[in-house]
Write an enzyme that holds these catalytic residues in place. Structure first.
Site, PDB file in Angstrom:
ATOM      1  N   LYS B  78       1.140  -4.289   3.631  1.00 47.16           N
ATOM      2  CA  LYS B  78      -0.248  -3.888   3.371  1.00 47.16           C
ATOM      3  C   LYS B  78      -0.776  -4.667   2.168  1.00 47.16           C
ATOM      4  O   LYS B  78      -0.051  -4.834   1.172  1.00 47.16           O
ATOM      5  CB  LYS B  78      -0.305  -2.373   3.114  1.00 47.16           C
ATOM      6  CG  LYS B  78      -1.718  -1.794   3.029  1.00 47.16           C
ATOM      7  CD  LYS B  78      -1.679  -0.272   2.881  1.00 47.16           C
ATOM      8  CE  LYS B  78      -3.068   0.354   2.854  1.00 47.16           C
ATOM      9  NZ  LYS B  78      -3.012   1.825   2.748  1.00 47.16           N
ATOM     10  N   SER B 153      -6.015   4.352   6.101  1.00 47.41           N
ATOM     11  CA  SER B 153      -6.436   3.040   5.644  1.00 47.41           C
ATOM     12  C   SER B 153      -5.473   1.914   6.017  1.00 47.41           C
ATOM     13  O   SER B 153      -5.862   0.753   6.013  1.00 47.41           O
ATOM     14  CB  SER B 153      -6.621   3.044   4.133  1.00 47.41           C
ATOM     15  OG  SER B 153      -5.372   3.215   3.482  1.00 47.41           O
ATOM     16  N   SER B 177      -2.922   7.900   5.066  1.00 44.33           N
ATOM     17  CA  SER B 177      -3.184   6.492   5.377  1.00 44.33           C
ATOM     18  C   SER B 177      -2.049   5.747   6.081  1.00 44.33           C
ATOM     19  O   SER B 177      -2.257   4.615   6.521  1.00 44.33           O
ATOM     20  CB  SER B 177      -3.567   5.727   4.102  1.00 44.33           C
ATOM     21  OG  SER B 177      -4.919   5.944   3.797  1.00 44.33           O
TER      22      SER B 177
END
Lengths: 103, 479
Positions: B78, B153, B177
């Protein structure tokens, strides 16, 4: 039990934007006034709960200060750090005027 | 992707010389070449670095060395995890061009275990969002149906694993997330107990809630990745110092004798898709068939979790994001005076969701409102911790949906922040309590054939237990 504060106004949003150092446009201030008021009204649900005998939780773990031995060790490389700066001069971050007439 | 190999298979084969890390990497790069233009899982693909690292792994094996538990396994990171000398953007304009001077601890640990970092995945700006539509670099699309969001997210990491770009990915989970995008993309995603995984080098959003965790296509791969990254780190003052148990040793023990509670408030939540609720019922029946006892349980204060979270997380964010001031890194806005420059930098650099949360958090912390909002939310957090503790007196693990709905269509929630926030209603209580939870794919909805995720919740340090239950659920699903 804590009383719910009054509905958020445009003046509140302007004040908070100043605190948060955000140069919001007029359109953004209008948009946020409505949206934030709606979110805070939803949040009023928690304001209405009776929590008079409840202690606040700020963190999931019982935090204790963490110490390490006082021994010098290398930190970040200065040039590598300054290479990321928008402006640098003589091994330092260069910024616009910080003193002078109050804004 | 059924033709993709598991991380276990790849690592075993590379360690024993049956397959070469370089060949594995090229297979994954080919998949990226074929579909990345449609999916947009990555902000950056690290082709050259990955090839050099894969060749180094093959050279180590040839020399008789063991490269580690993730030897030659491609992994997506990420883009809020710091990578030394490699752009780390948080999908924000304000960090464009920033090259961190250090690696996140989790990045060092996967590298040390022989994994091959493939690239940096897209996210909602600063991990604020539930659809990856808030990225400054454009949305990620759900590989299962490109007209739908991947969740967020960590939408890029979930999509990368679902599309077969990588068998493993790292994400971060502040209010769901990792778990929510895993559910929406049909992969496994897990939020570890707070403090078990180092946050050093994870760009901070809400420090009392943030935790790094794994994505994988199956439960054992997710456990393998978490075993690699977790454990004490002196660089994170909230890192738990005591030794952690093995996640894989007992993973196949089954669920006989375990007490499973279906959380009523999270399963009968307003707006839930009846097929999602039905999937939780099927999962419960499967666990019962495996020898567990299943009952419904009320955890009343979880219904206030969403409201408490949307005061606490923005409050912490407003403080954490104060550092983006145009002085030391990233974007600098115009202005001859520093305060004007600060305010222009932040207004130009942050997207609207980030500004909304900074505003909300600053307001919740400001004089006159602190007690009614932030203080009250912290007391509600205590109630949630208490109610969970009561439930865990009677149950070993809890069960709920991961997300109240299947993946939604682009634009359907972008104009109504509250509707978007409701996507996280089932995942948030775990973060507020600092507990662990995992999302496991459990069937598809009958209308759109989109994946449904079931969430298994555990108390603090019950990570191994929830992996065991997740593994049993996965096996009950059939092939």
């Amino acid at each position: 039990m804590t009383a719910s504060p009054a509905r958020l106004t445009r003046q509140d949003v302007e004040h908070v934007a100043k605190l948060a150092r955000l140069a919001l446009s007029d359109a953004e201030i209008d948009e946020f006034t409505g949206q934030l008021a709606g979110i805070l009204e939803h949040a009023a649900l928690v304001s209405a709960l009776d929590t008079s005998d409840v202690a606040p939780t700020s963190h999931p773990l019982p935090l204790v200060n963490v110490f390490r031995a006082d021994i010098a060790r290398p930190g970040a490389d200065r040039d590598e750090v300054l290479a990321n700066a928008p402006a640098a001069e003589s091994g330092r971050f260069r910024v616009p005027r910080i003193l002078g007439e109050a804004p | 992707m059924s033709d993709s190999q598991s991380a276990f298979t790849i690592a075993n084969d590379v360690r024993s010389g049956r397959q070469r890390a370089r060949d594995i990497l090229e297979q994954h790069l080919e998949r990226i070449d074929a579909r990345e233009a449609d999916v947009h899982a990555f902000n950056l693909v690290l082709r050259d670095e990955a090839r050099a690292n894969a060749d180094a792994i093959d050279a180590a094996v040839a020399a008789g060395d063991d490269p580690g538990a993730l030897a030659g396994v491609p992994i997506a990171l990420k883009d809020n995890l710091c990578t030394r000398g490699i752009d780390t953007t948080c999908s924000s304009k304000i960090l464009q061009g920033w090259k961190p001077p250090y690696n996140a601890t989790v990045v060092d640990r996967v590298h040390a275990a022989g994994a091959i970092a493939l690239g940096k995945t897209n996210l909602d700006e600063f991990a604020m969002g539930s659809s990856t539509e808030n990225s400054a670099f454009g949305a990620t699309r759900n590989p299962v149906d490109l007209s739908r969001v991947p969740g967020g997210s960590s939408g890029g990491s979930a999509a990368a694993v679902a599309a077969g770009f990588a068998p493993l990915a790292l994400g971060s989970d502040t209010g769901g997330s990792i778990r929510q995008p895993a559910a929406l993309c049909g992969v496994v995603g897990m939020k570890p107990t707070y403090g078990t995984v180092s946050r050093y080098g994870l760009v901070a959003f809400a420090s009392s809630l943030d935790q790094v965790g794994p994505f994988a296509r199956d439960v054992r791969d997710a456990a393998l990745l978490l075993e690699t990254i977790w454990g004490h780190d002196p660089m994170d003052s909230t890192s738990i110092a005591s030794p952690l148990p093995s996640l894989l040793d007992g993973i196949d023990k089954g669920v006989a004798g375990l007490r499973v509670g279906i959380v009523e408030e999270l399963t009968d939540v307003e707006g839930i898709d009846p097929e999602v609720r039905a999937a939780v019922g099927k999962a419960a029946a499967a666990l019962e068939a495996g020898g567990a006892t299943v009952d419904r349980v009320s955890v009343p204060s979880t219904m206030y979790g969403l409201d408490a979270y949307y005061l606490i997380a923005p409050a912490e964010a407003s403080s954490n994001l104060a550092r983006y001031d145009g002085v030391r890194y990233g974007l600098r806005g115009a202005g001859d005076d520093i305060s004007v420059m600060n305010a222009n930098t932040r207004n130009d650099g942050f997207g609207s969701e980030v500004k909304r949360r900074i505003m909300l958090g600053t307001y919740a912390l400001s004089a006159g409102y602190y007690d009614a909002y932030y203080g009250q939310a912290q007391r509600v957090r205590t109630l949630i911790v208490r109610d969970f503790a009561r439930a865990y007196e009677h149950f070993d693990v809890l069960l709920s949906p991961t997300s109240p709905t299947i993946a939604f269509e682009f634009g359907s929630k972008t104009t109504d922040p509250l509707a978007m926030y409701l996507s996280d209603v089932c995942t948030i209580p775990t973060n507020l309590a600092g507990h662990c939870a995992i999302s496991v794919p459990y069937g598809n909805d009958s209308v759109h054939q989109m994946p449904i995720g079931v969430q298994i919740l555990g108390r603090e340090l019950a990570d191994a237990l929830i992996f065991r239950v997740a593994r049993a659920l996965e096996l009950s699903r059939g092939a």
